[in-house]
Design an enzyme around this catalytic site. Structure first.
Site, PDB file in Angstrom:
ATOM      1  N   ALA B 519      -5.444  12.381  -3.830  1.00  0.00           N
ATOM      2  CA  ALA B 519      -4.057  12.542  -4.284  1.00  0.00           C
ATOM      3  C   ALA B 519      -3.447  11.180  -4.556  1.00  0.00           C
ATOM      4  O   ALA B 519      -2.834  10.943  -5.606  1.00  0.00           O
ATOM      5  CB  ALA B 519      -3.241  13.301  -3.244  1.00  0.00           C
ATOM      6  N   PRO B 642       4.002  21.559  -1.878  1.00  0.00           N
ATOM      7  CA  PRO B 642       4.002  22.142  -0.530  1.00  0.00           C
ATOM      8  C   PRO B 642       3.065  23.348  -0.400  1.00  0.00           C
ATOM      9  O   PRO B 642       2.598  23.647   0.690  1.00  0.00           O
ATOM     10  CB  PRO B 642       5.447  22.576  -0.309  1.00  0.00           C
ATOM     11  N   THR B 644      -0.028  23.953  -2.170  1.00  0.00           N
ATOM     12  CA  THR B 644      -1.435  23.547  -2.040  1.00  0.00           C
ATOM     13  C   THR B 644      -1.619  22.691  -0.786  1.00  0.00           C
ATOM     14  O   THR B 644      -2.655  22.758  -0.127  1.00  0.00           O
ATOM     15  CB  THR B 644      -1.918  22.783  -3.286  1.00  0.00           C
ATOM     16  N   GLU B 715      -7.637  16.046   5.551  1.00  0.00           N
ATOM     17  CA  GLU B 715      -8.263  16.035   6.874  1.00  0.00           C
ATOM     18  C   GLU B 715      -7.270  16.175   8.024  1.00  0.00           C
ATOM     19  O   GLU B 715      -7.624  16.715   9.074  1.00  0.00           O
ATOM     20  CB  GLU B 715      -9.102  14.762   7.111  1.00  0.00           C
TER      21      GLU B 715
END
Ligand SMILES: Cc1cc2nc3c(=O)[nH]c(=O)nc-3n(C[C@H](O)[C@H](O)[C@H](O)COP(=O)(O)OP(=O)(O)OC[C@H]3O[C@@H](n4cnc5c(N)ncnc54)[C@H](O)[C@@H]3O)c2cc1C
Ligand code: SF4
Lengths: 335, 748
Positions: B519, B642, B644, B715
């Site tokens: 991202a 928000p 995904t 993660e």
């Protein structure tokens, strides 16, 4: 997976005849077990005889007040059948504790009886396994035996050749209900009491049950007595769904004037067949339900149990599950 | 203008996925395709004495069986086999020689004209082995552990720092202490999609070589093309790697897997198109999260100040590569401990090399650390949240730098509030619901906020639509969607007019998709290239005859409603379509690189944080644990989408439940073989295991990590959860279970 021929059987007698004429052929019903085993090269049938078109997806009332389940009823249709759900809720509950909705939609009642052990080594042709390859040895005894048997593992010489369990939930309930398995072979029909259908491994662990190779299961008879008022099925496993039982218990009771008049206890996940002991059930007869007598029955039920390391916990777990199942079946906690 | 960024947009690729239009590596239709099936070793260590392929070759439709004896000549040097995520050592080379170095190692490839025939033929390949004694258990070999060697990947996975202060002295002087030894099993990624490569072979420009279009399951097409080019000595221009969709990977696609090697080898040799797919069982012959043994000792003052920390790790790797991950360092990054000693050693076993698996090292170390901190807080008689607040720090002790942003305090506050933590009774076994014990536990999570260099291209097409691309991957995370949002906002276009493409080695390069950096990394590249394209478009617009922008500069305009507008008077505008027309009717394109701003970054430590709160129900008779509630509060910078992002966190939480209670690859050390190699016996959480999951994104502003303020969420959702559950189990039962997964037998 090996190349194989495929036939669709028309009629029970044709199916049986075809099976008898080719001893390496196999029946296929829902296919949820046999196909997996073929992919792993554990089963290598020369022919699959598809029995799904036989008219055996039936539920019939019998004259003796019982119910006859056709061998091709799916596990799902059986569990949700109003007559089963109402009169044999123990059976419904046990079936619904097994596998997943998708599998239960495909799996048949006949196939459920015939499903093979989930022993990791049995499934992996790279490892020795007496059940898959008689005489090659049992990898599980010294290996990873978390899901393996704690009862009935020794042969008449007290030797151990296989510690596999029969993995079915449905069969645990059928054993408690004293179902009868109807089969048709090339020489006609016979009925096998449930207790005699599956067998202990002894020194021939490659044989799971007493059905002959060329026999077809046509129906399962449920006796009139279904224990709809006092029953419990408890299944303990490594996740909440879609896992085989580490230990399961089917309990079915009849109570008269606050005393136990009839008792059935069957354990799953602990032996090569659903584990039942008539002498243990007898302990409960005429007793007023209590934790004490349940514990007594549980201890007796596990008499002679032997763990192999990873599965030793099952001994204590099974006892606790028996006490809980009997408690639930008698509503002892709410009395 | 942010019309889309920050909004809960549904996936732009959702429709294609649910309708089956989205194609995965094994699904591309290719005429005249051959199918390869891999034969794997049945032993763990030794040699192939004899391999007989005759019976297989005799079958109709079997074209060839490749083994170490007849494989084509390929690259000789280890260097050529090094991929972008290769740890120090000498990478595994399929079919190199007769040696077996781990169980289920690929040893032959059967190629036939149907998959079924190849699979059947594979079962007829006869192999005679000469077996050596193997070692596969961490626990019994831990005395052999040694320091890992250092290599390129160590840059992202630094080893433990030098000790600070004096751990031994301060620990023995600590009035409050805890020590514990913890064990975790091996775990396999098990994405739904199995590994596959479809190699399309065409006659090349030169007589000698062919052209290869490769549909590969990978987390980085750039990684695959590099590997194929080096190993098989094929020029880049003759290879194209395509991977538009990946059915989950979780790190398993960060290195080229052996099916890629096999498929390219066969295609090159046979001059035919070849597909190789792995089975679920074969998925257990790939990398995995390593088994490990960890020792922790913590000391605190009587009033709950942490003073001493020891975290020692012994984790497994293969005989040929030194795979490491950051396991021991997190404590010193989370707590202001004056005296710490951290250690990480490897034991070399006869196993495949481990691989990064979601939050590699992070969840391994933090799961242990945060249980230990819970125990220390308990020994100090202090509430675990309170204890963490007392030991809060704004600095990373190892880097000795302040965090660029750290809203962990807010995670504790909002998470605790949502969970209702104030109602917790501190004593273990003090909360019940009917016949079951209830436990409430919490833990902290931390993960790096990486930013890598990447490139992207943006094209304003003739039809006035925008096409942006970068050779990154979407492993199900939502890359397609968030990149589309960023591009649409930057150029003021409706989302329907923006197309983002990825997963093609012909596109501008991006790093492998891992470490939660995509991202930030690709997002910044997309933003940069769209900004650059905007400037280019403005230049063209300004030169148009009678341009309304003749006197304007770039800072005077905004991009909105598919047009360039004057900021002061938005009615003065030039449509993007007009710009294309002014460009001679040709598309306008721009390619840009985006590099991390090291100058800004180097003064700060950068990380995401989280707090997880768990409620468990324990049936004490049976030892069964159910997670009835889970709240995760996440501080991960700006949240681009928000919806995904929440899916990422929820996925991580489900992984956390699996890790805490169910998941392990069980190896039988007699054989050195993983025995539960299927999804019936390799347990991960199913629907029935999941109850109430609640995600909170805590606001966190950060203009240091990258221009978007994004830190990544792949993660962090996992990291804190296993410890929160284990701590809840302690609170419910009074038992500290230090071996994961916490299966029912451990609680009996
Ligand atoms: C992942 C997974 C999880 C599962 N979990 C559970 C569980 O928790 N509990 C549980 O009880 N079960 C479980 N099952 C097993 C499932 O119930 C059985 O696979 C199913 O009942 C088999 O029925 P089938 O009709 O599909 O049999 P098939 O696979 O078609 O056949 C199985 C065997 O039975 C023979 N056969 C079938 N019908 C007849 C007949 N009428 N006469 C003679 N022989 C016959 C076949 O020749 C074959 O050898 C699970 C299965 C899977 C794959
Ligand atoms: S327990 Fe039975 S099925 Fe399992 S390895 Fe031993 S012999 Fe084979």
């Amino acid at each position: 997976m090996n190349p194989f021929a495929y036939t669709r059987a028309e009629g029970v007698s044709n199916a049986v005849r075809e099976r008898a004429s080719e001893h390496t052929a196999k029946f296929i019903a829902g296919g949820t077990n046999i196909i997996d085993l073929m992919k792993e090269n554990v089963e290598r049938p020369s022919r699959l005889i598809d029995i799904t078109h036989l008219p055996l997806a039936t539920v019939d009332e019998m004259e003796n007040g019982g119910i006859r389940l056709g061998a091709l009823m799916t596990n799902a249709d059986t569990a949700y059948h109003p007559k089963i759900a109402e009169r044999y809720p123990l059976l419904s509950k046990a079936i619904l504790a097994g596998a997943s909705p998708q599998l239960r939609n495909m799996a048949t009642d006949g196939g459920n009886l015939m499903q093979r052990t989930r022993c990791y080594y049995f499934y992996d042709v790279a490892t020795p396994c007496n059940k898959r390859e008689p005489g090659s040895g049992c990898s599980a005894i010294e290996g990873y035996n978390r899901i393996h048997a704690i009862l009935g593992t020794r042969d008449t010489n007290q030797d151990i050749h296989c510690i596999a369990t029969h993995p079915s939930d449905m069969c645990v309930a059928l054993a408690a209900l004293e179902a009868v398995v109807n089969v048709t072979g090339p020489y006609g029909e016979r009925s096998i009491p449930f207790a005699e259908f599956h067998r202990l491994p002894g020194n021939t662990p490659h044989i799971d049950n007493t059905l002959q190779d060329d026999e077809l299961i046509t129906a399962i008879d449920l006796p009139a007595r279904g224990f709809p008022d006092h029953y419990a099925y408890i299944k303990l496993r490594d996740r909440t769904s879609y896992a085989f039982a580490l230990v399961s218990v089917a309990a079915a009771l009849e109570l008269e004037n606050g005393r136990i008049a009839e008792a059935r206890i069957t354990l799953g996940g602990v032996a090569h067949k659903p584990w039942r002991r008539l002498d243990v059930e007898a302990i409960l007869i005429d007793k007023v339900p209590s934790k004490g007598v349940f514990q007594q029955a549980a201890d007796a039920m596990l008499e002679g149990a032997q763990g192999f390391g990873h599965n030793t916990f099952k001994i204590e777990l099974a006892k606790r599950a028996i006490v809980r199942a009997l408690t639930e079946a008698t509503n002892l906690n709410s009395l | 203008m942010t019309q889309y960024v920050g909004k809960p947009l549904s996936r732009v690729d959702g429709y294609d996925k649910v309708t089956g239009k989205a194609k995965y590596a094994a699904e591309f239709d290719v005429p005249d395709l051959l199918y390869g099936y891999v034969v794997n070793s049945a032993i763990t260590k030794g040699k192939i004495k004899r391999i007989d392929t005759q019976a297989a070759l005799n079958l109709p439709g079997v074209v060839k069986v490749f083994t170490h004896e007849n494989r084509p000549k390929i690259a000789w040097f280890d260097m050529k086999y090094k991929d972008q995520d290769a740890p120090p050592g000498s990478p595994f080379r399929p079919l190199r020689d007769a040696n077996i170095v781990y169980n289920a190692q690929p040893i032959a490839l059967v190629v036939a004209d149907t998959f079924e025939m190849a699979r059947y033929a594979a079962s007829l390949v006869e192999i005679e082995y000469e077996e050596d004694k193997h070692e596969t258990a961490v626990e019994t070999n831990r005395h052999k552990a040694r320091k890992p060697s250092v290599g390129l990947t160590t840059l992202f996975k630094p080893g433990p720092p030098k000790p600070r202060g004096n751990f031994e002295e301060s620990f023995s002087a600590s009035p409050v202490q805890m020590t514990g030894e913890y064990m975790h099993s091996m775990e396999h990624h098990n994405p739904m999609e199995m590994f596959a490569s479809t190699v399309v072979y065409e006659k090349g420009r030169h007589k000698s070589g062919g052209r290869y279009t490769i549909y590969d399951k990978t987390q980085g097409v750039t990684n695959s093309i590099l590997y194929v080019s080096q190993v098989f000595d094929i020029p880049f221009k003759d290879i194209r790697v395509i991977s538009p969709y990946v059915g989950g990977a979780f790190g398993s696609g960060l290195r080229p897997q052996y099916q890629l090697f096999m498929a390219v080898m066969a295609a090159r040799e046979l001059k035919r198109s070849v597909r190789v797919t792995l089975t679920r069982q074969q998925m257990f012959s790939l990398g995995y999260r390593p088994a490990n043994v960890q020792t922790v000792a913590l000391g605190a003052s009587a009033d709950g100040k942490m003073t001493a920390l020891y975290h020692g790790v012994v984790s497994e790797t293969s005989q040929y590569e030194d795979y490491t991950e950051v396991i021991a360092n997190w404590g010193a990054m989370l707590y202001p401990v004056e005296n710490y000693k951290l250690d990480h050693k490897l034991v070399h076993l006869d196993v495949a090399t481990p691989m990064d698996m979601r939050a590699p090292g992070g969840v391994t170390g933090v799961s242990v650390l945060e249980c230990a901190v819970d125990e220390l807080a308990f020994n100090a008689g202090i509430d675990p949240v309170e204890f963490r607040l007392m030991n809060y720090t704004e600095r990373d002790q190892i880097a000795d730098l302040p965090y660029s942003s750290k809203e962990l305090r807010e995670c504790f506050r909002q998470g605790a509030e949502r969970f209702g933590w104030v109602k917790r009774k501190p004593e273990p076994r003090s909360m019940r619901r009917g016949g079951t014990l209830i436990g409430w536990g919490m833990a902290t999570g931390i993960w790096d906020a990486f930013h890598m260099p990447a490139r992207a291209e943006a094209v304003l097409m003739v039809n006035g639509k925008l096409r942006v691309s970068s050779a990154t991957a979407d492993i199900g995370t939502g890359t397609y969607t968030i990149m589309t949002q960023i591009a649409a906002d930057t150029l003021g276009m409706p989302i329907e007019d923006v197309l983002f493409k990825l997963g093609d080695s012909d596109m501008p390069a991006a790093p492998i998709e891992g470490g939660s950096w995509t991202a930030a990394t690709v997002g910044t590249a997309v933003k940069t290239v769209c900004d650059d394209l905007a400037k280019k478009l403005f230049k063209i617009a300004r030169k148009m005859p009678n341009s309304p922008f003749a006197k304007a500069t770039f800072t005077d305009v905004v991009f909105a409603d598919k047009a360039i507008q004057l900021k002061n008077d938005t009615s003065v505008s030039v449509s993007l379509q007009a710009v294309v027309d002014a460009n001679g009717g040709a598309a306008v394109r721009e390619t840009s690189s985006a590099l991390p701003n090291l100058f800004k970054q180097r003064k700060y430590a950068r990380a995401t944080h989280s707090a997880a709160f768990a409620e468990v129900e324990v049936d004490e008779d049976f030892g069964t644990v159910r997670v009835t509630r889970l709240v995760s509060a996440i501080a991960a910078g700006k949240i681009l989408n928000p919806k995904t992002a929440r899916s990422q966190i929820i996925g991580g939480m489900v992984w956390g439940i699996s890790k805490a209670l169910e998941e392990e690859s069980v190896m039988d050390h007699q054989f050195g073989r993983i025995m539960n190699h299927n999804l019936a016996e390799y347990h991960v959480a199913v629907n029935a295991d999941i109850q109430d999951l609640d995600v909170i994104f805590v606001e966190e502003n950060d203009d240091i990590v990258n221009p978007l303020g994004v830190k990544g969420v792949g993660e962090i959702g996992l990291v804190a959860v296993p410890a929160a559950i284990a701590n809840a189990v302690f609170h419910a039962t009074g038992k500290r279970i230090r071996t994961l997964p916490i299966t029912l037998d451990k609680l009996l």
